[in-house]
Design an enzyme around this catalytic site. Sequence first.
Site, short mmCIF file in Angstrom:
data_model
loop_
_atom_site.label_atom_id
_atom_site.label_comp_id
_atom_site.label_asym_id
_atom_site.label_seq_id
_atom_site.Cartn_x
_atom_site.Cartn_y
_atom_site.Cartn_z
N ARG A 149 31.13 33.94 44.73
CA ARG A 149 31.46 35.20 43.72
C ARG A 149 31.03 36.46 43.60
O ARG A 149 30.53 37.00 44.22
CB ARG A 149 30.50 34.54 42.81
CG ARG A 149 31.11 34.55 41.76
CD ARG A 149 32.26 33.92 41.26
NE ARG A 149 32.56 33.99 39.53
CZ ARG A 149 33.59 34.23 38.85
NH1 ARG A 149 35.02 33.94 39.55
NH2 ARG A 149 33.86 33.95 37.29
N THR A 424 44.37 33.50 41.35
CA THR A 424 43.42 32.15 42.14
C THR A 424 44.19 31.60 42.74
O THR A 424 45.55 31.71 42.94
CB THR A 424 42.43 31.26 41.06
OG1 THR A 424 42.45 32.15 39.43
CG2 THR A 424 41.94 30.84 41.15
N ASN A 444 41.03 36.97 40.13
CA ASN A 444 41.13 36.56 38.10
C ASN A 444 42.24 36.87 37.69
O ASN A 444 43.25 35.18 38.21
CB ASN A 444 40.38 37.24 37.36
CG ASN A 444 40.01 36.83 36.43
OD1 ASN A 444 40.26 35.75 35.69
ND2 ASN A 444 39.29 37.63 35.51
N ASP A 466 34.74 37.20 33.36
CA ASP A 466 34.21 35.92 33.28
C ASP A 466 32.67 35.68 32.69
O ASP A 466 32.71 34.22 32.17
CB ASP A 466 34.18 35.33 34.66
CG ASP A 466 35.68 34.67 35.30
OD1 ASP A 466 36.56 34.76 33.64
OD2 ASP A 466 36.14 34.61 36.17
N SER A 495 31.56 30.55 36.88
CA SER A 495 33.77 29.99 37.02
C SER A 495 33.58 28.81 36.96
O SER A 495 32.76 27.90 36.54
CB SER A 495 33.29 30.73 39.07
OG SER A 495 34.91 30.51 38.68
N SER A 496 34.77 28.54 36.97
CA SER A 496 35.53 27.03 36.51
C SER A 496 36.48 26.53 38.19
O SER A 496 36.57 25.22 38.29
CB SER A 496 36.71 26.41 35.51
OG SER A 496 36.32 27.61 34.78
N GLY A 517 43.55 27.92 37.93
CA GLY A 517 43.85 28.12 36.13
C GLY A 517 42.75 28.15 35.51
O GLY A 517 42.95 27.01 34.61
N GLY A 518 42.12 28.43 35.67
CA GLY A 518 41.17 29.45 34.71
C GLY A 518 40.48 27.96 34.95
O GLY A 518 40.12 27.19 35.14
O1 DON Z 1 36.79 31.77 37.78
C1 DON Z 1 37.19 31.42 37.21
O2 DON Z 1 36.59 30.10 36.64
C2 DON Z 1 38.35 32.32 37.60
N1 DON Z 1 38.22 33.52 36.71
C3 DON Z 1 39.92 32.01 37.72
C4 DON Z 1 40.66 32.25 37.45
C5 DON Z 1 42.01 31.34 37.68
O3 DON Z 1 41.76 30.27 37.91
C6 DON Z 1 43.51 31.92 36.78
N2 DON Z 1 44.38 30.74 37.47
N3 DON Z 1 45.57 31.03 36.71
#
Ligand code: DON
Length: 617
Positions: A149, A424, A444, A466, A495-496, A517-518
């Site tokens: 990360r 991502t 991101n 984040d 992070s997710s 997918g955030g």
């Molecule tokens: O680390 C994370 O949780 C986010 N920055 C990930 C970003 C992400 O998956 C965007 N996707 N659609």
Amino acid sequence: MRVSLPRGRWLGSALALALVLPPRPGPAATRGMAAGTAALDGVLQERDQRVQPAWGPRGMVAAGEPHAAAAGAAMLRAGGNAVDAAVATSFALSVSLPHATGLGGGGFLLLWLPPGPPGAAAAERPDCRTIRGRELALGRGRAVGIDFRETAPAAARGEQFLDAAGRVDRDRATRGLQSTAVPGTVAGLLLAQRCYGRLPPAQVLAPAIDLARRGMPVSRSLSQSLQAGAGLLQADPTSRALFFPAGRPLQPGQRLRQPQLAASLERIARGGAAGFYGGSTAAALLRLMQRGDGPITAADLAAYRARPVTPLRISFRGHPVLALPPPAGGLPLLQLLRLLEPFDLAATGANSAAGLHLLAEALNLVFLQRNARLGDPGPQPFNAEPFLADAPVAVLRSRIDPERHRPAAELLRQGALPQEGETTTHLSVADRRGGLVAVTSSINFAYGNGITVPGAGFLLNNHMDDFTTRPGSPNAFGLVQGSANGIAPGRRPLSSMTPTLVFRPDGSPWIATGSPGGSRILSAVAQVLLNRIVHGLNLAAAVAAPRIHSQLLPERIQWEEGISPDTLALLRRRGHALQRGAAMGAAQSVEVIPRREGGGSYGVNDPRRAWALAQPE
Ligand code: DON
């Protein structure tokens, strides 16, 4: 850890639920029905599920872009293992999927390998000895994670994104150089490669270098994504010249050549991590930082280290499940599975209102913990007991009402557990010996903050967003986080992302999965696992099935196309607000087929991405 069955109110409600629900065929019953048609076997040759995974006789790479999947499969054919393939695929993705990941970003890798001789050089290296100390024995093999990360630079300050009135400046948090944290991708991938790979690093980097230097035809999906990102990318002269050479986005079929990125990759092939965190790539990044208000210094780059981590482990329905501790997103996923384990989800059926309600309520509870308690634990090992042990999970589970949605305000009043403590991308690889690797990496937003490093050719992440920019203020994914995830020099934002491995009850390797997918990563990965393990769908059907998401705040269930109107009506009756959402996640997944069933592997490209590929070895 054993799951204690919930008692009291829950048991009463569960009983009521069982009484009102008509019996439904579970996976076992479905198999029974198939057996009933045995007389027709071999005549009609129909399949019992609508979607089928790709199959290969040996290994498999499932990745978000076909050139990158092919790069990984070529490593498997050349005698490389799952790590060689995952690293080659990741470096290739940093060229071919510029909106999703890149040298300017970071992520997490989780691997499991069967016993085998470590490379002679690897056995000698002190960093490889350190990582071996973090391994977890499982079945015949060993698993370990790598946290690469991004890290806040030394100049980072908790209030850096607040304006004079104390409001969050969303633009500064996501678009300028201050939104960038020190990139980790190169350090992480190289650490995995040198300690666990079999092929020379230069061989593993070669496909990415070739792709960048000779170029590749732009896909329709990349062209459309460039159009959607035009505002961000055209604001930066280097990104504009690269992706909008004639003043408009590269069109499908046109070649995208990235000679500066090729040169950066060549410096990595020659010099290892020092070829990125030092030398002319670092100099190019530092010039960009100094020209603007960029906080990253030579000392920040030199100090960056990928962290080896011991995976977290639970048992779900007899299957060992591995995922990574914070700042990765594995803890909430494992907590969610622990919460749901005793509910008879097979009886409610896949995507029934009763099942989706339980999932949404459990997700809300998990997000409550995440928002209040989780942040980067730093280099010391993370203690997961207060989150995953029987007692705290039972307390949380007792807050689920199978009949009614518990409003966020009510859950927030109760508080978190008492403290004892189109971007991502995800890729999954299985090799012919059952080695599994799952990697999720990111910059991101789509194209990060849109700024390409002149002379080095990669886009910068905007992962500082984040962190909690201000307690109580939502980030780009609507996450309302607390001070546990505050900005501080050297910290990594929560992070997710959750690369995940699942094993058969005997400890043999089974599934590698994960998703972009955030905040919706958690629910996407959980639903893939529930569909496969509880509902008995094949891996392709498990990935393709419509998904829902809930994250406590904002207080509503997002649903994907494919959830039926009467299911939605039943959810509304339980008190849920509902919102039609976009497609959620892209879970590129692989599965090892046991030898007694013929061996080989399955691969799935999530149909939510038109351009992804599952490539057999
Ligand atoms: O680390 C994370 O949780 C986010 N920055 C990930 C970003 C992400 O998956 C965007 N996707 N659609």
